[in-house]
Design a protein around this motif. Structure first.
Motif, mmCIF file in Angstrom:
data_model
loop_
_atom_site.group_PDB
_atom_site.id
_atom_site.type_symbol
_atom_site.label_atom_id
_atom_site.label_comp_id
_atom_site.label_asym_id
_atom_site.label_seq_id
_atom_site.Cartn_x
_atom_site.Cartn_y
_atom_site.Cartn_z
ATOM 1 N N LEU A 165 10.183 -3.833 -0.816
ATOM 2 C CA LEU A 165 9.337 -4.025 0.364
ATOM 3 C C LEU A 165 8.153 -3.059 0.354
ATOM 4 O O LEU A 165 7.038 -3.430 0.751
ATOM 5 N N ALA A 166 8.390 -1.831 -0.115
ATOM 6 C CA ALA A 166 7.314 -0.840 -0.178
ATOM 7 C C ALA A 166 6.229 -1.283 -1.160
ATOM 8 O O ALA A 166 5.022 -1.103 -0.908
ATOM 9 N N GLU A 167 6.642 -1.881 -2.285
ATOM 10 C CA GLU A 167 5.661 -2.377 -3.252
ATOM 11 C C GLU A 167 4.803 -3.485 -2.650
ATOM 12 O O GLU A 167 3.577 -3.524 -2.826
ATOM 13 N N ILE A 168 5.449 -4.419 -1.946
ATOM 14 C CA ILE A 168 4.710 -5.516 -1.323
ATOM 15 C C ILE A 168 3.787 -4.980 -0.232
ATOM 16 O O ILE A 168 2.651 -5.429 -0.084
ATOM 17 N N HIS A 169 4.282 -3.995 0.517
ATOM 18 C CA HIS A 169 3.474 -3.371 1.567
ATOM 19 C C HIS A 169 2.218 -2.739 0.967
ATOM 20 O O HIS A 169 1.113 -2.841 1.534
ATOM 21 N N ASP A 170 2.358 -2.082 -0.181
ATOM 22 C CA ASP A 170 1.214 -1.453 -0.843
ATOM 23 C C ASP A 170 0.147 -2.485 -1.209
ATOM 24 O O ASP A 170 -1.052 -2.217 -1.130
ATOM 25 N N VAL A 171 0.609 -3.671 -1.643
ATOM 26 C CA VAL A 171 -0.343 -4.742 -1.959
ATOM 27 C C VAL A 171 -1.119 -5.141 -0.702
ATOM 28 O O VAL A 171 -2.348 -5.277 -0.721
ATOM 29 N N PHE A 172 -0.408 -5.324 0.400
ATOM 30 C CA PHE A 172 -1.010 -5.706 1.685
ATOM 31 C C PHE A 172 -2.028 -4.654 2.114
ATOM 32 O O PHE A 172 -3.172 -4.972 2.470
ATOM 33 N N ILE A 173 -1.630 -3.387 2.071
ATOM 34 C CA ILE A 173 -2.520 -2.293 2.463
ATOM 35 C C ILE A 173 -3.770 -2.293 1.590
ATOM 36 O O ILE A 173 -4.897 -2.119 2.077
#
Length: 280
Positions: A165-173
């Motif tokens: 989830l943190a990896e996907i969040h980084d993409v979003f950010i």
């Protein structure tokens, strides 16, 4: 004799509903469902603007990224400026798609943001113990049953999911920072916490460029005689599925109806949960 003047026509694509949560009875937003409408919108008029209206509580991060990327690709290819208008909700994946806009507008009461990632499941292991159910699961691969709802939660499984989830969040950010470069204001820990705000507050944070609706803004940009042309998204419902059934080998119509009805119930519950997060 008055000189001939061309009436500006601005294509409008309305992206409504959860992203990726789709069944033949309840189609959601995906690159497959919206690609044709987007192509037509960017080819429809010589006016250098395309309007995208977003009303979505989010959903699949992959489909959100694919839709946003396709809009940006078409904008560059056709040399068009993209105006995005948030209606009731442009949150999570809905805001991800909104970031395709060169300019983003919202209603003062729109719900905007939720720049985060979520994964939800159930823990039913104690329920089946009480019922005396013997749950049998066979896998090949030690991580194949990660977060199985009928087995006790394992710390290593939770850690793995949180890392993902943190990896996907980084993409979003990264997308938000890139598309809103020089505009967003406020600390990262607030902007990217998964919180959401009204359109008025989102304007303060620089997540949108202004308060307004599609008709008012397009009249402001192209004059009072501008015409808005809605480009519909083709419906991919159960009738379309039946038309394709002979090609795909699905000949059992009653069985298909039962199967898709069950899928639709689940999809409806998922969609209801997404909307209800924002009080809708």
């Amino acid at each position: 004799m008055w000189p001939f003047t061309r009436t500006p026509i601005v294509p409008v694509v309305r992206l409504y509903g959860p992203i990726g949560a789709a069944t033949p009875l309840r189609p959601g937003l995906s690159i497959a469902s919206v690609a044709s409408a987007l192509e037509r919108a960017f080819e429809l008029s010589k006016t250098p603007s395309v309007a995208i209206v977003v009303n979505s509580p989010g959903g699949s991060p992959v489909q959100s990224n694919l839709i946003m990327s396709r809009i940006r690709h078409l904008a560059g290819e056709k040399k068009k400026r993209v105006y995005v208008f948030c209606e009731d909700v442009a949150a999570s994946g809905g805001y991800f798609i909104a970031c395709a806009g060169d300019e983003i507008y919202a209603d003062p009461s729109s719900i905007v943001g939720s720049i985060g990632v979520i994964n939800a499941t159930f823990g039913l292991d104690r329920v089946i113990d009480r019922l005396g159910v013997d749950y049998r699961l066979y896998t090949a691969g030690r991580s194949k049953s990660v977060l199985d709802p009928f087995r006790p939660e394992k710390p290593e499984d939770v850690a793995r999911i949180k890392d993902m989830l943190a990896e996907i969040h980084d993409v979003f950010i990264g997308v938000v920072k890139d598309r809103r470069a020089g505009k967003i204001k406020g600390p990262d820990e607030e902007l990217f916490s998964g919180a959401f705000w009204t359109g008025a507050k989102a304007l303060e944070y620089g997540l949108v460029d202004g308060i307004g609706d599609v008709r008012t803004k397009m009249r402001e940009v192209h004059g009072p005689h501008v015409k808005l042309k809605v480009v519909p998204i083709e419906k991919q419902g159960i009738l379309a599925w039946f038309r394709r059934a002979p090609e795909t080998g699905h000949a059992d119509a009653p069985g298909a109806i039962r199967h898709h009805f069950a899928d639709d119930v689940i999809s409806s519950l998922e969609a209801r949960a997404l909307w209800s997060r924002y009080g809708l």
